[in-house]
Scaffold this motif. Sequence first.
Motif, mmCIF file in Angstrom:
data_model
loop_
_atom_site.group_PDB
_atom_site.id
_atom_site.type_symbol
_atom_site.label_atom_id
_atom_site.label_comp_id
_atom_site.label_asym_id
_atom_site.label_seq_id
_atom_site.Cartn_x
_atom_site.Cartn_y
_atom_site.Cartn_z
ATOM 1 N N LEU A 103 46.779 44.212 32.975
ATOM 2 C CA LEU A 103 46.090 43.556 31.840
ATOM 3 C C LEU A 103 45.112 42.470 31.946
ATOM 4 N N ALA A 104 45.281 41.587 33.056
ATOM 5 C CA ALA A 104 44.545 40.490 33.266
ATOM 6 C C ALA A 104 43.241 40.813 33.941
ATOM 7 N N GLN A 105 43.221 42.040 34.627
ATOM 8 C CA GLN A 105 41.889 42.527 35.094
ATOM 9 C C GLN A 105 40.961 42.986 34.028
ATOM 10 N N ARG A 106 41.528 43.217 32.916
ATOM 11 C CA ARG A 106 40.544 43.596 31.685
ATOM 12 C C ARG A 106 40.312 42.304 30.947
ATOM 13 N N ALA A 107 40.809 41.070 31.004
ATOM 14 C CA ALA A 107 40.552 40.111 30.196
ATOM 15 C C ALA A 107 39.109 39.696 30.738
ATOM 16 N N HIS A 108 38.290 38.421 30.086
ATOM 17 C CA HIS A 108 37.371 38.048 30.089
ATOM 18 C C HIS A 108 37.622 36.777 30.600
ATOM 19 N N PRO A 109 36.730 36.258 31.536
ATOM 20 C CA PRO A 109 36.662 34.931 32.173
ATOM 21 C C PRO A 109 35.999 33.795 31.319
ATOM 22 N N VAL A 110 36.679 32.840 31.064
ATOM 23 C CA VAL A 110 36.057 31.879 30.018
ATOM 24 C C VAL A 110 34.754 30.840 30.962
ATOM 25 N N ARG A 111 33.609 30.859 30.385
ATOM 26 C CA ARG A 111 32.567 30.116 30.900
ATOM 27 C C ARG A 111 32.262 29.101 30.099
ATOM 28 N N GLU A 112 31.274 28.041 30.345
ATOM 29 C CA GLU A 112 31.003 27.023 29.623
ATOM 30 C C GLU A 112 30.516 27.408 28.179
ATOM 31 N N ASP A 113 29.986 28.678 28.108
ATOM 32 C CA ASP A 113 29.388 28.749 26.707
ATOM 33 C C ASP A 113 30.407 29.861 25.946
ATOM 34 N N GLY A 114 31.515 30.101 26.413
ATOM 35 C CA GLY A 114 32.572 30.968 25.879
ATOM 36 C C GLY A 114 32.993 32.083 26.915
ATOM 37 N N PRO A 115 33.693 33.122 26.345
ATOM 38 C CA PRO A 115 34.179 34.258 27.302
ATOM 39 C C PRO A 115 32.996 35.054 27.784
ATOM 40 N N ASP A 116 33.334 35.535 28.983
ATOM 41 C CA ASP A 116 32.105 36.303 29.666
ATOM 42 C C ASP A 116 32.178 37.564 29.171
ATOM 43 N N VAL A 117 30.940 38.451 29.035
ATOM 44 C CA VAL A 117 30.960 39.788 28.523
ATOM 45 C C VAL A 117 31.653 40.825 29.446
ATOM 46 N N GLN A 118 31.417 40.375 30.703
ATOM 47 C CA GLN A 118 32.068 41.454 31.759
ATOM 48 C C GLN A 118 33.688 40.941 31.797
ATOM 49 N N THR A 119 34.371 41.888 32.326
ATOM 50 C CA THR A 119 35.898 41.665 32.505
ATOM 51 C C THR A 119 36.137 40.877 34.015
ATOM 52 N N LEU A 120 37.172 40.384 34.091
ATOM 53 C CA LEU A 120 37.657 39.666 35.323
ATOM 54 C C LEU A 120 37.581 40.723 36.566
ATOM 55 N N GLY A 121 38.113 42.024 36.488
ATOM 56 C CA GLY A 121 38.045 43.227 37.387
ATOM 57 C C GLY A 121 36.428 43.201 37.620
ATOM 58 N N GLU A 122 35.455 43.397 36.726
ATOM 59 C CA GLU A 122 34.086 43.818 37.033
ATOM 60 C C GLU A 122 33.377 42.612 37.809
ATOM 61 N N VAL A 123 33.887 41.498 37.504
ATOM 62 C CA VAL A 123 33.261 40.233 38.048
ATOM 63 C C VAL A 123 34.088 40.009 39.893
ATOM 64 N N MET A 124 35.002 40.272 39.654
ATOM 65 C CA MET A 124 35.501 40.455 41.162
ATOM 66 C C MET A 124 34.879 41.544 42.087
ATOM 67 N N ALA A 125 34.847 42.723 41.478
ATOM 68 C CA ALA A 125 34.258 43.675 42.134
ATOM 69 C C ALA A 125 32.912 43.377 42.632
ATOM 70 N N HIS A 126 32.090 42.757 41.813
ATOM 71 C CA HIS A 126 30.777 42.305 42.186
ATOM 72 C C HIS A 126 30.727 41.286 43.245
ATOM 73 N N SER A 127 31.500 40.289 42.965
ATOM 74 C CA SER A 127 31.609 39.019 44.145
ATOM 75 C C SER A 127 32.062 39.762 45.439
ATOM 76 N N PHE A 128 33.010 40.535 45.329
ATOM 77 C CA PHE A 128 33.432 40.981 46.554
ATOM 78 C C PHE A 128 32.441 41.794 47.294
ATOM 79 N N GLY A 129 31.642 42.749 46.669
ATOM 80 C CA GLY A 129 30.496 43.397 47.071
ATOM 81 C C GLY A 129 29.355 42.542 47.812
ATOM 82 N N LEU A 130 29.074 41.365 47.272
ATOM 83 C CA LEU A 130 28.133 40.520 47.758
ATOM 84 C C LEU A 130 28.725 39.914 49.107
#
Length: 284
Positions: A103-130
């Motif tokens: 369930l946490a992978q579907r949560a939204h990371p908190v940014r300075e301007d509020g929760p991110d549109v992307q989920t934690l799992g999506e951000v991690m997949a993109h970051s690992f790919g880079l």
Amino acid sequence: MRALRVIGLHEDGKSIVCEDPASRTRFLLPADERLRAAARGDITRLGQIEIELESQMRPREIQARIRAGESVEQVASGAGVTVQRVERFAYPVLLERSRTAELAQRAHPVREDGPDVQTLGEVMAHSFGLRGHDYSQATWDSWKGDDGKWVVVLAWKAGRSDNRAHWAYAPGAHGGTVQALDENAEVLLNPNAYRAPRTVRALEPGKEAVIQPTLDSVPEEQVAKVIDAPIAEPEEDVEAEAAAVVVPEEHASAEPAPRTKGKKNHPIVPSWEDVLLGVRSQRG
């Protein structure tokens, strides 16, 4: 192992009388909870009773330790029982931890301007790919801290190093939110901050690297000094082409001997002919 037969209930009402058919020897068996569970065929209750008797840790305590992040092996070692006995009580809690991490992978990371549109799992997949890491080999887990809040962890291996990143997970609407708890978590949440390392060309054997300075490799201060430096002008000839010499009238017809040019601010040494003829330089 000899087989016994039950004779009946003892007069105290708390024991069962058994007898050996061969020797007619009688035995007294306590009619405790284990005997009742065995008579009912309640294997789960028998295992629970064994854990309670063999260790001071109750099943509820075992589950609490599993929920707090300990492994089955750690709890079994601490309780002094086998892994199989702990697994019976740890299984439901392990499912709870796995579900929370999912369930946490579907949560939204908190940014300075509020929760991110992307989920934690999506951000991690993109970051690992880079970074060129295999996201499919990463593992998720979670546990509940002493404050009652869930902590989710991502573990992965890069080269020979084992890495972990932790977030605080708060369930809520639209999947909830997560906040970074360590530096690895913060770095992974900002994929754009990653810069791929430049490749270095290998030198041929026996050759040394020659560094050619360029404007990019010279500090700006040195470049400014070279550009703004004044152009040196040629030194002025501080001496006259011919020194003015005053000669007495009686010797006016005589041609003066050539004079050696002196340097600036230095007196001219008279020649040998001047000394013989009595000619005196009038240079001031």
